[in-house]
Write a protein that holds these residues in place. Structure first.
Motif, mmCIF file in Angstrom:
data_model
loop_
_atom_site.group_PDB
_atom_site.id
_atom_site.type_symbol
_atom_site.label_atom_id
_atom_site.label_comp_id
_atom_site.label_asym_id
_atom_site.label_seq_id
_atom_site.Cartn_x
_atom_site.Cartn_y
_atom_site.Cartn_z
ATOM 1 N N ILE A 251 0.868 -1.185 0.000
ATOM 2 C CA ILE A 251 0.000 0.000 0.000
ATOM 3 C C ILE A 251 0.899 1.227 0.000
ATOM 4 N N GLN A 274 -8.834 -0.032 7.196
ATOM 5 C CA GLN A 274 -8.918 -1.495 7.174
ATOM 6 C C GLN A 274 -9.576 -1.973 5.891
ATOM 7 N N LEU A 277 -6.952 -1.918 3.212
ATOM 8 C CA LEU A 277 -6.017 -3.028 3.376
ATOM 9 C C LEU A 277 -6.619 -4.334 2.894
ATOM 10 N N LEU A 281 -5.539 -6.601 -0.282
ATOM 11 C CA LEU A 281 -4.916 -7.866 0.087
ATOM 12 C C LEU A 281 -5.656 -9.055 -0.520
ATOM 13 N N VAL A 306 2.866 -7.505 4.368
ATOM 14 C CA VAL A 306 2.178 -6.219 4.228
ATOM 15 C C VAL A 306 3.220 -5.107 4.270
ATOM 16 N N LEU A 308 3.375 -1.060 4.353
ATOM 17 C CA LEU A 308 2.658 0.199 4.531
ATOM 18 C C LEU A 308 3.661 1.321 4.284
ATOM 19 N N MET A 320 -4.247 -0.758 10.509
ATOM 20 C CA MET A 320 -3.876 -1.818 9.575
ATOM 21 C C MET A 320 -2.912 -2.851 10.131
#
Length: 811
Positions: A251, A274, A277, A281, A306, A308, A320
């Motif tokens: 992201i 969220q 995310l 995902l 993940v 960020l 997140m």
């Protein structure tokens, strides 16, 4: 049969290929789906240039042989098409066991498709699917049955596609093929970052932090100033390792894309984040998030990667990736940010601080973008070095943008472009817009502090900056800490530095305060602007000035001038007679007079720095120089007439001719450096040692002075406790002398280490829990040389002097 089946299925995974032979391996029950649903999927996959393993020519039996095992292990994605009669075939079940083994062993992507069958029936072997399985298992070895059951349970828990969730098979097939294509694109080996200068060493350091072989869930921060390459490092990691995780997402640019509105409540922000995310995902565009437990519920058993990128608020992390238990074993969460406080507040201890590249690496980076090679083209070396050194510095963003700007230009084009770029960060404003975003996020006071450093104090000592600006800010140390945590300055215990492009940004911001009337700006750095102001009869209000040439009475109307740096030889030294009494800093290398002019007597001076000057004394007559901070060099000599010089905040004073001292102060904590002052008399040396506020001192000495109560050869000294009374803690003045051959093992002189000098400092010992009848002092000094080797410096002698408490002194 059971033993041969087991031998085939339990072949070691170490032989699994890492270069994929097929994109997709499908496992299915032919009678259920081959001529309808599967045929459409195969057609769509082939239309997108996706290669499948097709077993039409293979003779099916109850066992899967080496060729099929190799095909499964050589496929990037396994599609498990679970239909009503899938479990009727031991061939299919054995394929599934091998697929699950490959998923667990080296991260093969498994996509289950539940075609007219319920995932729960597959997981528990119930319903019609269970009836078929129970029929198949009759007469089979218990170990094979157990393997099949485990594989069916495992595959049923993987997020997949359920035919009842789509209005038509056509839509379902389109979504499946798109998902396969995206997964293949993400997992395709990337060479995007292979040629980047210094990237391999960064990847090596990052892998040490990531600990990819560990099953713990780990959060890692990548921290550094804007434009230093945090996102590039994170992308390189993602491209190299995302295929090793069940789910992965990058992201990017969170600070800009998902900016936090000032009036929003945290809960709404977290729900929104969220949703972003989970949508990215799982590749579900219309995902619904009704509460904050969804991430944990969906991902707690998934190994995920993940990233960020560019986080600037704690709420983004809390939404997140607040807790590690939200994610399955082996998961990794990577956060890039320029604000260290975000990482600390989130409890992230594994932090990779991205440092500026070396000068050589910076030039290579610039050349890669300007010339598509790591060195300048013929005829461009001087121009490339000038741009890199004077305009860009080492910040990778600037090297990239500026190098790209010059790509394809002739030498004449380069020469014509340089004057404009000296006033503007870059041609298209890309660098300025990225860097200014960070400046704009500061509060008003921190913005001003940023400008002070950009315009004057970058490269200066931390304590000097703190003392110079302590009256200008409520808490200058806290402001400097904010700038450091936001990666706008780098700072250690001694120096404050700001990347060159941030320096230029700050000066550009000041210039825009008043483009047409430079005298109205707070700071002046450019020689042309200063010349314009000085040629005008109007009074000017700027605080900072960097001067190249001025006449004798030039400073007379600059009543607010507090910080002066003199460059060149065109400044009349008599102009010091007219400088403002507010002067705090005077930096004038090569000052041309033998002493100060008579009317120069600043009351608020903090720093006086005159390296390589011609001065032989301060004034012709006796005067008291009140200096709160003093910095000098070897050539500066001070001679005395009838009175000794009083220095009220000595930081460094290297004066070969200095003989006597009068340190008539008690309150400020000081650090005194009298290196190479070989003429200091014994009275002066005793005064330095016994000054109670003296934190640290250096002066020439061949042996530990007699005033030290305890002395010893070498680096160790033992003090018998029955020789002195002890409180809960006891302070000592300690000293060491380096041996004359202390540095012979090093290849070049080491700054700050001088054999034949005494180094004194304070030591405090907590004696409350001491059970022995003696204290042993062990002194050790190590340094790291240019080739990263550590050297232990030889200590010739050491000494200890107990410092009495005030009550003891009064008695």
């Amino acid at each position: 049969m059971a033993s041969s089946s087991s031998a085939s299925l339990l072949a070691p995974l170490s032989s699994c290929p890492r270069s994929w032979k097929h994109h997709v391996f499908p496992t299915f029950h032919g009678a259920d789906v081959r001529t309808n649903f599967l045929s459409h999927i195969i057609k769509e996959l082939k239309s997108k240039a996706i290669d499948l393993f097709v077993d039409d020519d293979m003779e099916r039996s109850k066992l899967i042989g080496p060729e099929l095992v190799e095909a499964i292990r050589g496929s990037r994605i396994a599609i498990v098409l679970l239909s009503r009669n899938y479990a009727s075939s031991t061939w299919c079940l054995n394929e599934l066991v091998e697929i699950i083994k490959c998923r667990e062993g080296f991260g093969q992507t498994v996509m289950p498709l539940f075609y007219e069958v319920d995932p729960t029936d597959v997981k528990k072997q119930t319903g019609d699917f269970g009836k078929v399985f129970r029929k198949t298992r009759k007469g089979k070895a218990s170990e094979d049955i157990q393997r099949w059951k485990c594989a069916l349970t495992e595959v049923a828990q993987i997020t997949g596609y359920h035919s009842t969730n789509w209005k038509s098979e056509a839509e379902m097939i389109e979504d499946i093929v798109t998902d396969v294509s995206n997964k293949l694109n993400l997992s395709a080996p990337s060479s995007d970052f292979v040629s980047l200068v210094g990237m391999e060493s960064k990847m090596k350091e990052m892998r040490r932090l990531l600990q990819l072989d560990s099953n713990e869930v780990r959060k890692i921060g990548i921290w550094g100033p804007p434009g230093i390459g945090k996102t590039t490092i994170a992308r390189s990691l993602f491209n190299r390792h995302s295929q090793d995780f069940q789910l992965s997402v990058f992201i990017d640019n969170i600070k800009t894309k998902y900016a936090i509105p000032a009036s929003s409540d945290d809960y709404s922000v977290k729900l929104y984040l969220q949703r972003q995310l989970m949508s990215q995902l799982t590749n579900e565009t219309c995902i619904s998030i009704s509460h904050l437990g969804v991430v944990k519920d969906r991902l707690k058993d998934k190994k995920v990667l993940v990233v960020l990128d560019d986080v600037d608020h704690l709420v983004q992390l809390e939404a997140m990736a607040k807790e590690t238990y939200w994610f399955g074993p082996g998961s990794r969460i990577i956060i890039t940010t320029q604000d260290q406080r975000v990482l600390k507040a989130s409890g992230i201890n594994h932090i990779y601080k991205v440092n500026l590249p070396s000068n050589d690496e910076a030039l290579q980076m610039f050349c890669m973008y300007a010339f598509d090679q790591k060195y300048p083209k013929d005829g461009f070396k001087e121009l490339a070095c000038e741009v890199r050194r004077r305009l860009v510095g080492e910040l990778p963003l600037g090297l990239k943008v500026m190098g790209s700007n010059f790509q394809g230009m002739s030498e004449q084009d380069w020469t014509e472009a340089l004057p404009r770029l000296r006033f503007h960060l870059d041609r298209d404003g890309e660098i300025a817009s990225i860097l200014k975003f960070s400046y704009d996020s500061l509060n008003d006071e921190d913005k001003i502090l940023f400008l002070y450093i950009a315009c004057f104090f970058s490269g200066e000592r931390f304590n000097m900056v703190e003392r110079c600006l302590e009256k200008c800010f409520k808490d200058v140390r806290q402001g400097l800490r904010v700038l450091y945590e936001k990666s706008l300055i780098s700072a250690d215990s001694i120096w404050i530095k700001m990347p060159k492009l941030l320096v230029r940004l700050g000066r550009q911001i000041v210039r825009k305060e008043s483009v047409s009337e430079p005298g109205k700006r707070q700071f002046l750095n450019d020689a042309n602007d200063i010349g314009e102001v000085l040629s005008d009869d109007k009074a000017a209000s700027f605080e900072i000035g960097i001067f190249i040439a001025v006449l004798e009475r030039t400073f007379e109307r600059l009543s607010n001038l507090q910080f002066i740096r003199i460059l060149g030889r065109g400044v009349n030294p008599l102009s010091m007679n007219y400088v403002s009494q507010k002067l705090k800093v005077l930096i004038w290398p090569m000052f041309p007079m033998s002493c100060f002019p008579p009317r120069f007597n600043p009351e608020f001076l903090v720093v006086l720095h005159m390296t390589n000057s011609s001065r032989e004394k301060l004034w012709e007559e006796n005067k008291l120089l009140k200096v709160r901070g003093f910095s000098g060099q070897h050539q500066l000599g001070i001679y005395y007439t009838s009175q000794p010089l009083r220095l009220l905040f000595v930081e460094k004073l290297s004066c070969e001719s200095l003989e006597r001292l009068d340190l008539s102060f008690r309150n400020p904590d000081i650090r005194i450096n009298f290196r190479n002052c070989f003429k200091l008399n014994e009275e002066a040396r005793d005064l330095i040692i016994h000054t109670p506020t003296n934190q640290y001192a250096v002066f020439p000495a061949e042996e530990v002075p007699m005033c030290f109560t305890y002395r010893s050869s070498g680096s160790s000294l033992t003090l018998k406790l029955n020789q002195m009374p002890l409180g809960k803690s006891t302070k000592f003045k300690a000293c060491i002398i380096f041996a004359s051959n202390a540095l012979t093992a090093c290849y070049k002189p080491v700054k700050g280490i001088s054999p034949g000098h005494l180094y004194t400092f304070e030591v405090e010992v907590e004696t409350e829990d001491v059970t022995s009848n003696e204290l042993v002092f062990e002194f050790e000094y190590e340094l790291e040389s240019y080739n990263s080797r550590r050297w232990k410096i030889v200590i010739k002698e050491c000494g200890i002097l107990p410092l009495l408490e005030p009550s003891d002194k009064e008695i």
